[in-house]
Design a protein around this motif. Structure first.
Motif, mmCIF file in Angstrom:
data_model
loop_
_atom_site.group_PDB
_atom_site.id
_atom_site.type_symbol
_atom_site.label_atom_id
_atom_site.label_comp_id
_atom_site.label_asym_id
_atom_site.label_seq_id
_atom_site.Cartn_x
_atom_site.Cartn_y
_atom_site.Cartn_z
ATOM 1 N N GLU A 531 0.875 -1.192 0.000
ATOM 2 C CA GLU A 531 0.000 0.000 0.000
ATOM 3 C C GLU A 531 0.896 1.222 0.000
ATOM 4 O O GLU A 531 1.794 1.343 0.842
ATOM 5 N N ASN A 585 -4.236 5.034 -2.045
ATOM 6 C CA ASN A 585 -5.426 5.639 -1.414
ATOM 7 C C ASN A 585 -5.964 6.779 -2.281
ATOM 8 O O ASN A 585 -5.191 7.587 -2.813
ATOM 9 N N GLU A 617 -7.829 2.350 -3.202
ATOM 10 C CA GLU A 617 -8.524 2.212 -1.915
ATOM 11 C C GLU A 617 -9.401 3.439 -1.694
ATOM 12 O O GLU A 617 -8.904 4.564 -1.699
ATOM 13 N N ASP A 647 -11.737 0.749 1.942
ATOM 14 C CA ASP A 647 -10.783 0.943 3.041
ATOM 15 C C ASP A 647 -11.515 1.260 4.348
ATOM 16 O O ASP A 647 -12.635 1.770 4.339
ATOM 17 N N LYS A 668 -11.342 -3.878 3.478
ATOM 18 C CA LYS A 668 -10.235 -3.793 4.434
ATOM 19 C C LYS A 668 -10.817 -3.488 5.802
ATOM 20 O O LYS A 668 -11.389 -2.415 6.015
ATOM 21 N N GLU A 704 -6.324 -4.753 8.532
ATOM 22 C CA GLU A 704 -5.294 -3.719 8.678
ATOM 23 C C GLU A 704 -4.815 -3.688 10.126
ATOM 24 O O GLU A 704 -5.553 -4.083 11.030
HETATM 25 MG MG MG Z 1 -5.509 2.694 2.868
#
Ligand code: MG
Ligand code: C2E
Ligand code: MG
Length: 760
Positions: A531, A585, A617, A647, A668, A704
């Motif tokens: 990521e 992101n 994300e 996310d 996530k 996460e």
């Molecule tokens: Mg993220």
């Protein structure tokens, strides 16, 4: 007094204006109508008076004519008597004897005069005749004595023009000395007022005997009461009479006949007809009707104007209300609040009670509006309004400043502890669940408070800026709380502005960095992806967390450039890691850009990165209120091969609707759930639920923030597909990732024992 009623009372304080307007119009109207009525009355009275004057003038003329006519008539008669008879020589000189004889014989039949007098050429009375009806025959000599000067004057003898006479037909001696042969005049004798005529006798040689010294015949008639009665009857002059200087009956007219020297010779009086009374009598009914009509018209106009004024005033009130109030909640709006705030500041400065301003912002209201529709959102605002009004004191002012922003002016206290407890009360009231349209809705509220100080010189706009800063702080500190403004916040704002400036510079000069955190498979043995996380090392302040600068970038719009920067760098770096997915992101602000898809495509082409290795994300807030556009953008990117991960799942609105509708490839689970797994049974249950939900919808699930072996084991057992966290590797440089991929054992985040344990 609630906020709503305070708004009403403000409007009620202005009805004086329409009343003033009404009086302002009514007064001139009343004056005009009154003036018109007065003018009509004056016109009627003036006309009546004028009619009286004209009538009197006419009567006067008629009376004068009647007197003059009497003189002419007497003269004609006398002339007839003294004219030569038929058969007599017309040219023969007149003979006094024959004249006397003729007069005497005609007297009985033709004369109705009181006296007839014949004077010789010397002016001596040679003969006289007295009517049997004459009032005072004995006064004849005296009368002649009074007439003699007039006769002498007529004969052109020297001497003053006679007084106490009014010429009726003949003129006085003319300027060239010509003596008229005949005359009629009115003379006031001692014995009474009389009409006298005189004719000179012609001589035989063609000249008049009367010229110079010819004999003369005079006839005299007293103007007695009988005569006045007769003239009065004929001329319709009531009470016609001769008067002396004595006062006459009030209303009677007095006519003075004046002599050559302007002196009054005779006075007459009568009662004039006065047609004015008759005119008025006939006019008054119409006048009355006109006045009543005027009054009615005025009354009608006034009533109409009153109605119109009332309608206008009501319309104005309504407009004023609309201009100053929010139509949805009925609360005062921003304009009203601004004015109220300025007057509050002035009041506090003049020693008024301590006052505070609450700037309140609802959390998640936009989500409600976007997910449940605007009608539910509107209903929710009404409920919030109701709760606020019930929570606050009557004299506090509540206003709605915008969508989910409210402001309160309260004089409850300036004490911070007390203000905080009021704010807590408001927040807990607003946070209680709402039932709207069959939905149970929970929202939050953050409040920024500023105290209005007697010594502060801040204006309304400054105070609202301070309250906004406090609100920002309250939100930053975790929402559902209140912050009271202090000077430090001002410094915070300055600092934020400076930071924003620095961030812009960093982006422009490509000084931002990107770190990569490995994402491993469930066993933690293999890196399946990374990521990309933005990193900013400030030249003076050092490392600044994305948690601080990303919201700043979103707020200032810098996130667009920042996002493109990170994406470009990630694609470039990612090319070195074949087989690994690269997650980037994407901020909601970026996603809402109309050309977001084009930007991603451009960067993919520019970097020649394989789209199927790119994973974007997004958080739920990206989708809220943006459903159609977001879906279309996702579908276009998915068509290129790009994948999507939802996310921080579990922290946002977490609507199943989104999960079903949007083509996510991955879920996530937010770090907060992983962190709580060991502490609360709830979190573990939620994690289980999310995993089965994701699996059920055909998505991969990543956990996460996995920091330790216990969490790893639990998540793996729960069926999570991928792990991300410090246990497997902190965000590191691209070089570190490349190094590991070349020598897997070199990756510092891996803990062999744990991996071995997991494998077993
Ligand atoms: Mg993220
Ligand atoms: P995120 O997308 O959820 O990223 C994961 C965050 O969790 C990262 O924080 C990462 O360092 C942290 N993290 C990962 N594993 C662990 C762990 O085991 N324990 C703990 N305590 N933290 C862990 P980071 O880098 O501070 O980023 C924070 C957030 O900032 C990100 O959350 C993301 O929402 C945002 N962000 C970072 N970079 C970007 C970017 O380039 N664009 C956008 N739009 N947002 C970014
Ligand atoms: Mg996250």
């Amino acid at each position: 007094m609630t906020a709503i009623s305070s708004g009403q009372s403000r409007e009620q304080s202005t009805p004086a204006a329409p009343t003033r307007t009404r009086f302002g119009v009514m007064l001139p109207l009343c004056v005009i109508v009154a003036l018109a009525i007065v003018c009509i009355v004056i016109a009627a009275l003036t006309s009546a008076q004028r009619a009286n004057d004209v009538a009197v003038e006419h009567e006067k003329d008629m009376f004068k004519n009647a007197i003059a006519y009497r003189g002419e008539w007497s003269l004609r008669k006398l002339k007839t008597v003294i004219a030569p008879e038929e058969g007599e020589d017309q040219a023969a000189p007149a003979d006094l004897e024959r004249l006397i004889k003729r007069v005497r014989s005609a007297y009985k039949t033709l004369f109705d005069h009181d006296f007839v007098l014949i004077a010789d050429n010397a002016g001596n009375l040679v003969h006289s005749l007295v009517n049997v009806d004459a009032p005072k025959p004995e006064l004849l000599p005296a009368a002649f004595a009074e007439i003699a000067p007039v006769l002498a004057y007529l004969r052109g003898r020297d001497g003053p023009a006679p007084e106490r006479i009014v010429w009726l037909t003949a003129r006085q001696q003319s300027a060239d000395g010509a003596i008229p042969g005949e005359a009629a005049f009115l003379q006031t004798l001692d014995s009474g007022m009389s009409v006298i005529v005189s004719i000179a006798i012609e001589s035989g040689n063609g000249s008049k005997l009367g010229v110079g010294d010819s004999p003369a015949v005079l006839a005299l008639q007293f103007l007695d009461d009988a005569l006045f009665v007769e003239i009065g009857y004929r001329l319709q002059l009531a009470n016609l009479r001769a008067v002396s200087d004595e006062p006459v009956t009030s209303g009677d007219y007095v006519l003075d006949l004046r002599g050559a020297h302007g002196q009054t010779v005779a006075r007459f009086s009568w009662t004039p007809q006065r047609p004015a009374a008759a005119v008025l009598q006939s006019v008054i009914p119409f006048l009355a009707i006109a006045i009543v009509g005027f009054a009615l018209l005025a009354a009608y106009l006034l009533r109409y104007m009153r109605h119109t004024a009332a309608a206008i005033a009501a319309g104005e009130d309504r407009l004023r209300h609309l201009a100053l109030h929010d139509p949805l909640s009925g609360l005062p709006n921003r304009v009203y609040f601004g004015e109220a705030l300025e007057s509050t500041i002035a009041r506090v400065r003049q020693g008024g009670p301590p006052t505070a301003v609450f700037y309140l912002d609802l959390d998640h209201f936009k989500d409600v509006n976007d997910t449940l529709g605007h009608s539910i959102g509107d209903e929710l605002i009404r409920s919030v309004t109701q709760r606020l009004s019930n929570t606050l004191r009557g004299d506090d002012l509540v206003a709605r400043l915008g969508g989910d922003e409210f402001a309160i002016i309260t004089t409850a206290s300036a004490d911070h502890t007390l203000l905080q407890s009021i704010a807590r009360r408001i927040i807990s009231t607003l946070c209680a669940p709402y039932m709207v349209g069959g939905n149970t809705i929970v929202i939050g509220a953050s409040i920024g408070i500023v105290v209005i100080d007697q010594h502060s010189d801040a204006r309304g706009a400054d105070l609202m800026r301070y309250a906004d800063m406090a609100l920002y702080r309250a939100k930053n500190e975790g929402r559902n709380r209140a912050c009271i403004y202090d000077n430090v916040m001002d410094a915070d704002l300055t600092r934020r502005k400076q930071l924003e400036k620095d961030l812009r510079e960093a982006i422009d000069n490509d000084r931002l960095d990107v770190a990569y955190q490995p994402i491993v498979n469930a066993s933690g043995e293999k890196i399946v992806g990374v990521e990309a996380l933005a990193r900013w090392v400030h030249p003076e302040r050092g490392f600044i967390s994305p948690v601080e600068f990303i919201p700043l970038a979103e707020h200032s719009g810098l996130i667009i450039e920042l996002g493109e920067c990170v994406l470009r760098r990630a694609c470039r770096d990612g090319k070195a890691w074949p087989g690994l997915s690269v997650a980037v992101n994407v901020s909601p602000v970026q996603f809402r850009q109309a050309d977001f898809v084009e930007a991603v495509e451009r960067i993919l082409v520019e970097t020649a990165f394989d789209p199927s290795r790119l994973e974007l994300e997004v958080t739920e807030s990206t989708l809220i209120g943006n459903v159609e556009i977001a879906e279309a953008a996702m579908l276009r990117l998915k068509a290129l091969g790009v994948r999507f991960a939802l996310d921080d799942f579990g922290t946002g609105y977490s609507s199943l609707h989104y999960l079903r509708r949007f083509p996510f490839d991955k879920l996530k689970i937010d770090r907060s759930f992983v962190l709580s797994i060991e502490k609360t049974a709830d979190a573990a249950a939620i994690v289980h639920a999310i995993v089965s939900l994701g699996r059920g919808l055909g998505m991969k699930v990543t956990a996460e923030g996995v920091e330790n072996a216990e969490q790893h084991l639990f998540l793996r057992a729960a069926g999570v597909h991928f792990m991300q966290g410090f246990r497997f590797g902190k965000p590191c440089s691209a070089a570190d990732i490349s190094a590991y991929l070349k020598t897997p054992g070199a990756f510092r985040g891996l803990e062999r024992d744990a991996v071995a344990a997991m494998a077993s």
